[in-house]
Design an enzyme around this catalytic site. Structure first.
Site, PDB file in Angstrom:
ATOM      1  N   TYR A 106       5.190   0.354  -5.941  1.00 29.27           N
ATOM      2  CA  TYR A 106       4.809   1.188  -4.802  1.00 29.27           C
ATOM      3  C   TYR A 106       5.987   1.996  -4.252  1.00 29.27           C
ATOM      4  O   TYR A 106       5.798   2.899  -3.444  1.00 29.27           O
ATOM      5  CB  TYR A 106       4.217   0.334  -3.668  1.00 29.27           C
ATOM      6  N   LYS A 149       4.641 -10.405 -15.821  1.00 25.44           N
ATOM      7  CA  LYS A 149       4.005  -9.927 -17.063  1.00 25.44           C
ATOM      8  C   LYS A 149       5.126  -9.754 -18.095  1.00 25.44           C
ATOM      9  O   LYS A 149       5.347  -8.685 -18.653  1.00 25.44           O
ATOM     10  CB  LYS A 149       3.275  -8.600 -16.754  1.00 25.44           C
ATOM     11  N   ASP A 167      -2.372 -11.928 -15.639  1.00 22.18           N
ATOM     12  CA  ASP A 167      -3.796 -11.943 -16.004  1.00 22.18           C
ATOM     13  C   ASP A 167      -4.320 -13.380 -16.015  1.00 22.18           C
ATOM     14  O   ASP A 167      -5.434 -13.664 -15.536  1.00 22.18           O
ATOM     15  CB  ASP A 167      -4.044 -11.237 -17.351  1.00 22.18           C
ATOM     16  N   ASP A 204      -0.027  -7.983  -4.176  1.00 26.99           N
ATOM     17  CA  ASP A 204      -1.063  -7.282  -3.412  1.00 26.99           C
ATOM     18  C   ASP A 204      -2.437  -7.759  -3.873  1.00 26.99           C
ATOM     19  O   ASP A 204      -3.314  -8.114  -3.073  1.00 26.99           O
ATOM     20  CB  ASP A 204      -0.896  -5.765  -3.676  1.00 26.99           C
ATOM     21  N   ASP A 252      -4.969 -11.029  -2.033  1.00 27.03           N
ATOM     22  CA  ASP A 252      -6.347 -10.767  -1.601  1.00 27.03           C
ATOM     23  C   ASP A 252      -7.321 -11.687  -2.323  1.00 27.03           C
ATOM     24  O   ASP A 252      -8.257 -12.207  -1.711  1.00 27.03           O
ATOM     25  CB  ASP A 252      -6.735  -9.307  -1.885  1.00 27.03           C
TER      26      ASP A 252
END
Ligand code: NAD
Length: 353
Positions: free
Chosen positions: A142, A187, A219, A243, A247
């Site tokens: 970001y 990852k 994943d 992020d 959630d």
């Protein structure tokens, strides 16, 4: 001991829920002999109304001089049509930046008595859930170099050693206050930034031999959260993955009015706030759930002031009040007792021992 707390009530239900948080500080202060000193600052819409900007120099100064900050929530329809640079949400981004808060803590706690609110099967969540997502907040995808032209666009996932080191240290310290277990999520099989990330996490871990760290690809972590969430204690991860996973983890608990959060930097100073927004649809009706704010107070005691016993006393009281069947309307179900915002605050304060 004295603790200076900046109180940012904010907008919508903010003032109602923060008032209940203050009740909890007062009760803890009385029982455990601490002196919580409150200073009132202004953020978001209430600051726009008072100063013409969502965050004033006065409030930044107040925050910097305090030991920690309790925030309600900000925003609402009243300020929807103003200049985008002056909107309430800008105030939140500005204060995080002014205080260099790079570590976001998002616990996902499911109390046994609210297990019906979870979308997961009972066999998976039996006994409740208690996961802490530690998310890097100011770097990664970001914030890396980006560009867009007619034909293409790119964003860059960039991490430097120091950025990973400081968030990893936070995660290890937090793990020490919990079950001494971290699952680092990256990852590494695909991304160079993840290779650096994992190497640094392992290196920092050499200073914390008591903490066990395992690694998981993002994943797989997304799957494991719904298949076997109990295996997680602390999840450490970067901005993008955090992020999404925070959630996902929070939704396992089923109720937005129950979720606290914290943003921390290098010092004990942090912003503690509920995950939810200012809920203008229910503001002023005395029906908002104050538990997310009350659990934010518990987090502050633990993660800013190292008052672990006091923090756990608040969590135990929340559990007890829920076990006794008391509910604000958002978590009400047949056979339970519906109560108001301030009644919930009173009951939780009363049950703290
Ligand atoms: P919201 O979280 O305010 O509300 C979503 C739904 O959840 C609403 O139906 C609301 O009534 C309910 N809800 C939220 N908190 C509750 C509580 N404690 N008790 C009972 N019910 C609760 O999200 P929204 O409606 O998308 O946003 C409203 C405003 O809040 C907007 O201006 C948005 O920008 C702002 N916002 C602020 C923050 C923040 O302060 N950090 C975060 C998200 C949204």
């Amino acid at each position: 001991m004295d603790y200076k707390i900046t109180i940012l009530k904010g907008d919508g239900i903010g003032p109602e829920i923060v008032n209940e948080g203050i009740k909890i500080f007062d009760k803890i202060g009385k029982i455990y002999n601490h002196n919580f000193i409150y200073k009132r600052g202004y953020l978001g819409g209430e600051s726009i109304d008072k100063y013409g900007v969502p965050l004033s120099e006065e409030t930044i100064k107040l925050c910097k001089e305090s030991d920690s900050i309790l925030l309600g929530s900000i925003g609402g329809p009243k300020w929807d049509d103003i200049d985008p640079n002056l909107r309430p949400e800008k105030g939140l981004l500005q204060i995080r930046k002014a205080l260099n808060l790079y570590c976001n803590l998002r616990p996902a706690m499911l109390f046994e008595s609210l297990k019906d609110s979870s979308p997961l099967k009972e066999s998976i969540i039996k006994g409740g859930l208690d996961i802490m997502v530690v998310r890097e907040l100011t770097g990664g995808l970001y914030f890396g170099p980006r560009n867009r032209d007619e034909e293409k666009a790119y964003d860059t996932l960039l991490y430097s050693n120091f950025e990973v080191e400081r968030i990893a240290k936070k995660a290890y310290e937090i793990a020490k206050l919990r079950k001494n277990r971290i699952i680092n999520v990256d990852k590494r099989n695909v991304l160079d930034s993840s290779k650096l990330w994992r190497d640094v996490v392992i290196k920092v871990g050499e200073d914390y031999p008591e903490v066990k760290v395992d690694h998981m690809y993002v994943d797989n972590a997304a799957m494991q959260l719904v298949v076997n969430p109990k295996q997680f204690d602390v999840i450490l991860t970067g901005n993008l993955f955090g992020d999404i996973l925070s959630d996902e983890a929070s939704m396992l608990t089923g109720s937005i009015g129950m979720l606290p959060s914290a943003s921390l930097g290098d010092s004990k100073l942090g912003i503690y706030e509920p995950v939810h927004g200012s809920a203008p649809d229910i503001a002023g009706k005395e029906i908002a759930n104050p538990i997310a704010t009350i659990l934010s107070v518990a987090m502050m005691l633990k993660y800013s002031f190292n008052l672990v016993k006091e923090s756990e006393a608040i969590e135990a009281s929340v559990k007890k009040v829920l076990d006794q069947g008391y509910r604000t309307p958002d978590i009400y179900s047949e056979g339970t007792k519906k109560i108001s915002t301030s009644q919930m605050g009173d009951l939780i304060a009363w049950n703290i021992h």
